[in-house]
Design a protein around this motif. Structure first.
Motif, PDB file in Angstrom:
ATOM      1  N   VAL A 105       0.863  -1.168   0.000  1.00 22.77           N
ATOM      2  CA  VAL A 105       0.000   0.000   0.000  1.00 22.77           C
ATOM      3  C   VAL A 105       0.908   1.228   0.000  1.00 22.77           C
ATOM      4  O   VAL A 105       2.089   1.151   0.364  1.00 22.77           O
ATOM      5  CB  VAL A 105      -0.921  -0.020   1.249  1.00 22.77           C
ATOM      6  N   GLY A 106       0.380   2.365  -0.426  1.00 19.63           N
ATOM      7  CA  GLY A 106       1.125   3.614  -0.334  1.00 19.63           C
ATOM      8  C   GLY A 106       1.003   4.204   1.067  1.00 19.63           C
ATOM      9  O   GLY A 106       0.028   3.948   1.785  1.00 19.63           O
ATOM     10  N   ALA A 107       1.982   4.998   1.468  1.00 17.60           N
ATOM     11  CA  ALA A 107       1.923   5.677   2.755  1.00 17.60           C
ATOM     12  C   ALA A 107       0.934   6.839   2.685  1.00 17.60           C
ATOM     13  O   ALA A 107       0.740   7.449   1.632  1.00 17.60           O
ATOM     14  CB  ALA A 107       3.305   6.193   3.140  1.00 17.60           C
ATOM     15  N   PRO A 108       0.309   7.193   3.800  1.00 14.73           N
ATOM     16  CA  PRO A 108      -0.669   8.293   3.783  1.00 14.73           C
ATOM     17  C   PRO A 108      -0.115   9.598   3.220  1.00 14.73           C
ATOM     18  O   PRO A 108      -0.787  10.252   2.411  1.00 14.73           O
ATOM     19  CB  PRO A 108      -1.067   8.425   5.255  1.00 14.73           C
ATOM     20  N   TRP A 109       1.094   9.999   3.625  1.00 16.86           N
ATOM     21  CA  TRP A 109       1.643  11.250   3.110  1.00 16.86           C
ATOM     22  C   TRP A 109       1.859  11.184   1.603  1.00 16.86           C
ATOM     23  O   TRP A 109       1.514  12.120   0.874  1.00 16.86           O
ATOM     24  CB  TRP A 109       2.947  11.608   3.814  1.00 16.86           C
ATOM     25  N   THR A 110       2.405  10.102   1.112  1.00 15.02           N
ATOM     26  CA  THR A 110       2.636   9.970  -0.327  1.00 15.02           C
ATOM     27  C   THR A 110       1.324  10.030  -1.095  1.00 15.02           C
ATOM     28  O   THR A 110       1.221  10.701  -2.127  1.00 15.02           O
ATOM     29  CB  THR A 110       3.388   8.662  -0.619  1.00 15.02           C
TER      30      THR A 110
ATOM     31  N   LEU B 265       1.953   6.830   9.685  1.00 16.45           N
ATOM     32  CA  LEU B 265       2.425   5.466   9.435  1.00 16.45           C
ATOM     33  C   LEU B 265       2.259   4.593  10.671  1.00 16.45           C
ATOM     34  O   LEU B 265       1.943   3.407  10.570  1.00 16.45           O
ATOM     35  CB  LEU B 265       3.892   5.492   9.003  1.00 16.45           C
ATOM     36  N   ILE B 266       2.483   5.177  11.829  1.00 21.44           N
ATOM     37  CA  ILE B 266       2.300   4.428  13.076  1.00 21.44           C
ATOM     38  C   ILE B 266       0.816   4.136  13.302  1.00 21.44           C
ATOM     39  O   ILE B 266       0.441   3.031  13.716  1.00 21.44           O
ATOM     40  CB  ILE B 266       2.906   5.207  14.257  1.00 21.44           C
ATOM     41  N   ARG B 267      -0.027   5.112  13.009  1.00 23.24           N
ATOM     42  CA  ARG B 267      -1.474   4.880  13.115  1.00 23.24           C
ATOM     43  C   ARG B 267      -1.893   3.741  12.186  1.00 23.24           C
ATOM     44  O   ARG B 267      -2.654   2.843  12.579  1.00 23.24           O
ATOM     45  CB  ARG B 267      -2.236   6.157  12.751  1.00 23.24           C
ATOM     46  N   LEU B 268      -1.395   3.770  10.948  1.00 22.15           N
ATOM     47  CA  LEU B 268      -1.687   2.714   9.979  1.00 22.15           C
ATOM     48  C   LEU B 268      -1.277   1.353  10.530  1.00 22.15           C
ATOM     49  O   LEU B 268      -2.052   0.390  10.492  1.00 22.15           O
ATOM     50  CB  LEU B 268      -0.950   3.021   8.673  1.00 22.15           C
TER      51      LEU B 268
ATOM     52  N   PRO C  80       4.993 -10.129   8.612  1.00 23.16           N
ATOM     53  CA  PRO C  80       6.023  -9.092   8.687  1.00 23.16           C
ATOM     54  C   PRO C  80       5.640  -7.846   7.898  1.00 23.16           C
ATOM     55  O   PRO C  80       5.009  -7.934   6.836  1.00 23.16           O
ATOM     56  CB  PRO C  80       7.252  -9.777   8.079  1.00 23.16           C
ATOM     57  N   THR C  81       6.046  -6.696   8.417  1.00 22.52           N
ATOM     58  CA  THR C  81       5.736  -5.415   7.795  1.00 22.52           C
ATOM     59  C   THR C  81       7.033  -4.711   7.397  1.00 22.52           C
ATOM     60  O   THR C  81       8.001  -4.695   8.148  1.00 22.52           O
ATOM     61  CB  THR C  81       4.954  -4.517   8.760  1.00 22.52           C
ATOM     62  N   ILE C  82       7.036  -4.113   6.202  1.00 23.62           N
ATOM     63  CA  ILE C  82       8.196  -3.412   5.661  1.00 23.62           C
ATOM     64  C   ILE C  82       7.810  -1.965   5.422  1.00 23.62           C
ATOM     65  O   ILE C  82       6.765  -1.680   4.830  1.00 23.62           O
ATOM     66  CB  ILE C  82       8.658  -4.036   4.326  1.00 23.62           C
ATOM     67  N   LEU C  83       8.652  -1.042   5.866  1.00 25.43           N
ATOM     68  CA  LEU C  83       8.456   0.383   5.608  1.00 25.43           C
ATOM     69  C   LEU C  83       9.555   0.874   4.682  1.00 25.43           C
ATOM     70  O   LEU C  83      10.738   0.755   4.991  1.00 25.43           O
ATOM     71  CB  LEU C  83       8.495   1.183   6.916  1.00 25.43           C
TER      72      LEU C  83
ATOM     73  N   ALA D  70      13.004   3.193  13.172  1.00 22.24           N
ATOM     74  CA  ALA D  70      13.331   1.949  13.872  1.00 22.24           C
ATOM     75  C   ALA D  70      12.418   1.718  15.065  1.00 22.24           C
ATOM     76  O   ALA D  70      12.158   0.565  15.439  1.00 22.24           O
ATOM     77  CB  ALA D  70      14.789   1.974  14.320  1.00 22.24           C
ATOM     78  N   LEU D  71      11.941   2.811  15.656  1.00 19.88           N
ATOM     79  CA  LEU D  71      11.086   2.689  16.839  1.00 19.88           C
ATOM     80  C   LEU D  71       9.605   2.727  16.498  1.00 19.88           C
ATOM     81  O   LEU D  71       8.762   2.697  17.385  1.00 19.88           O
ATOM     82  CB  LEU D  71      11.413   3.827  17.816  1.00 19.88           C
ATOM     83  N   SER D  72       9.277   2.766  15.205  1.00 24.97           N
ATOM     84  CA  SER D  72       7.885   2.910  14.786  1.00 24.97           C
ATOM     85  C   SER D  72       7.082   1.621  14.906  1.00 24.97           C
ATOM     86  O   SER D  72       5.855   1.662  14.906  1.00 24.97           O
ATOM     87  CB  SER D  72       7.829   3.409  13.343  1.00 24.97           C
ATOM     88  N   GLY D  73       7.772   0.484  14.960  1.00 27.65           N
ATOM     89  CA  GLY D  73       7.078  -0.794  15.076  1.00 27.65           C
ATOM     90  C   GLY D  73       7.126  -1.666  13.841  1.00 27.65           C
ATOM     91  O   GLY D  73       6.745  -2.833  13.899  1.00 27.65           O
ATOM     92  N   TYR D  74       7.600  -1.107  12.717  1.00 28.40           N
ATOM     93  CA  TYR D  74       7.717  -1.923  11.505  1.00 28.40           C
ATOM     94  C   TYR D  74       8.862  -2.929  11.666  1.00 28.40           C
ATOM     95  O   TYR D  74       9.882  -2.642  12.300  1.00 28.40           O
ATOM     96  CB  TYR D  74       7.943  -1.028  10.286  1.00 28.40           C
ATOM     97  N   ASP D  75       8.698  -4.099  11.065  1.00 22.72           N
ATOM     98  CA  ASP D  75       9.690  -5.161  11.217  1.00 22.72           C
ATOM     99  C   ASP D  75      10.927  -4.940  10.361  1.00 22.72           C
ATOM    100  O   ASP D  75      12.023  -5.359  10.733  1.00 22.72           O
ATOM    101  CB  ASP D  75       9.070  -6.515  10.836  1.00 22.72           C
TER     102      ASP D  75
END
Length: 378
Positions: free
Chosen positions: A149-154, A231-234, A251-254, A267-272
């Motif tokens: 998916v695309g990021a909200p800001w993008t 992104l954290i909310r997502l 697994p999630t990739i940012l 790194a602290l956002s929670g994405y793997d």
């Protein structure tokens, strides 16, 4: 959940979960399409979004690189587009040749023109889920399937600019002139993105990636204030919805393209997994990530890295590609006996039309060669 064939290659899933692997798993962003002759033949008869919306065609294009590079790829990524989200909101998006929005959001009042306050992703984006299910069956367990998916800001930037931009003046002005309205729109987009990812996991996606293609357009402060928070909310909504639906925590990739000054925050956002483009060395990114985790008292957690060869290296020829992959592998190596440590090999961005299928094959073969060498296998 569907009853799919058992997975025979889980290398990328293990790496994404922070494990050391016998070699680096490898795939390429935009590997479905772009440079493949068989894809270009499909495009001669079908429009871009027609392929996205036709599950049989999307499945075929997704499978094309898996067939061509038999045994060299460790993941497939579904053929779709990040702009299906604005389409789900009722916005018209054309591809001629790049994305174009005939009607943009010019002021916050224009948000009322979005057709859906709450998007029913099953209704609006069900064709993506059908393609994912068909592709999982076609893969027959050969490699995992990535959803995205695309990021909200993008996505917000596209919806305001009407396409790509050299300056992003219009969309950034929104953030500064209408900060609260911008956050409200970002929240709305983030929720639909999360629901779309859940739909993809329900349909069979085994990893998911979020593309923040315009992350580098924001200052570190603005990135943290607007993009990263959304992104954290997502991510939080995605994980909670997986739990609520008894779905696996995949697994999630940012991929925050070019946002190297905020890697510690990412790194602290929670994405793997954090995916990197080519303007930072893998070893330097690893140092930043591990130090951020240590400062936060999260030493038990491993954040994997993905990337990051400059795509422009591949059309330069086999010698340049081999040298580039060798340097990349050296930069990311680590772990016991120099085994790849939580690293997924990839390009720093996607496959380009300038690449040939042979260029991509050369890249893949060299990743196999040098990531195994880094694991002590000469």
């Amino acid at each position: 959940m569907h009853d799919f064939p058992p997975l025979r290659n889980d290398l990328i899933i293990r790496a994404a979960r922070g494990e050391e692997t016998e070699r680096a798993p490898v795939w390429a962003m935009r590997q479905a399409g772009r440079s493949l002759p068989e894809f270009l033949k499909v495009r001669e008869k079908h429009g871009f979004f027609e392929i996205c919306r036709t599950p049989e065609l999307a499945t075929e294009v997704t499978m094309q690189p898996i067939r061509r590079y038999k045994g060299l790829l460790d993941a497939a990524i579904i053929f779709s587009d990040i702009l299906v989200i604005p389409q789900a909101f009722g916005m018209v998006v054309e591809m001629n040749p790049g994305p174009h929005f005939p009607e943009t959001l010019d002021t916050p009042a224009d948000i009322q023109r979005l057709l859906h306050e709450t998007v029913n992703v099953d209704k609006e984006l069900g064709y993506v889920y059908e393609a994912i299910t068909q592709t999982r069956i076609a893969l027959n367990g050969e490699v995992p399937l990535i959803g995205f998916v695309g990021a909200p800001w993008t996505l917000m930037a596209y919806m305001i600019e009407g396409g790509g931009s050299k300056t992003f003046n219009k969309s950034k002005a929104w953030l500064f002139k209408y900060p609260e309205e911008s956050k409200a729109l970002l929240n709305r987009i983030a929720d639909v993105c999360a629901d779309h990812l859940v739909g993809q996991v329900k349909a069979g996606a085994q990893l998911v990636q979020v593309f923040d293609s315009w992350a580098s357009e924001l200052s570190p402060y603005d990135y943290r204030t607007f993009s990263l928070y959304s992104l954290i909310r997502l991510l939080n909504r995605f994980k909670s919805q997986l739990n609520a639906n008894n779905l696996p925590q995949v697994p999630t990739i940012l991929f925050a393209k070019g946002a190297n000054t905020t890697i510690a925050d990412q790194a602290l956002s929670g994405y793997d997994v954090l995916s990197l483009e080519w303007t930072i060395e893998g070893g330097e990114a690893r140092r930043i990530v591990d130090e951020a985790l240590a400062r936060a008292g999260q030493t038990e957690r491993t954040v994997a890295l993905q990337g990051n060869l400059d795509p422009s290296v591949l059309p330069a020829g086999a010698a340049a590609t081999e040298e580039g992959v060798k340097r990349m592998s050296e930069s990311f190596k680590g772990g016991l006996n120099n085994k790849p440590r939580a690293w997924v090999a990839n390009l720093g961005h996607g496959v380009t039309p300038q690449m040939t299928a042979d260029d991509v094959e050369c890249f893949l073969k060299n990743v196999w060669k040098y990531s195994k060498a880094n694991a002590g296998e000469t």
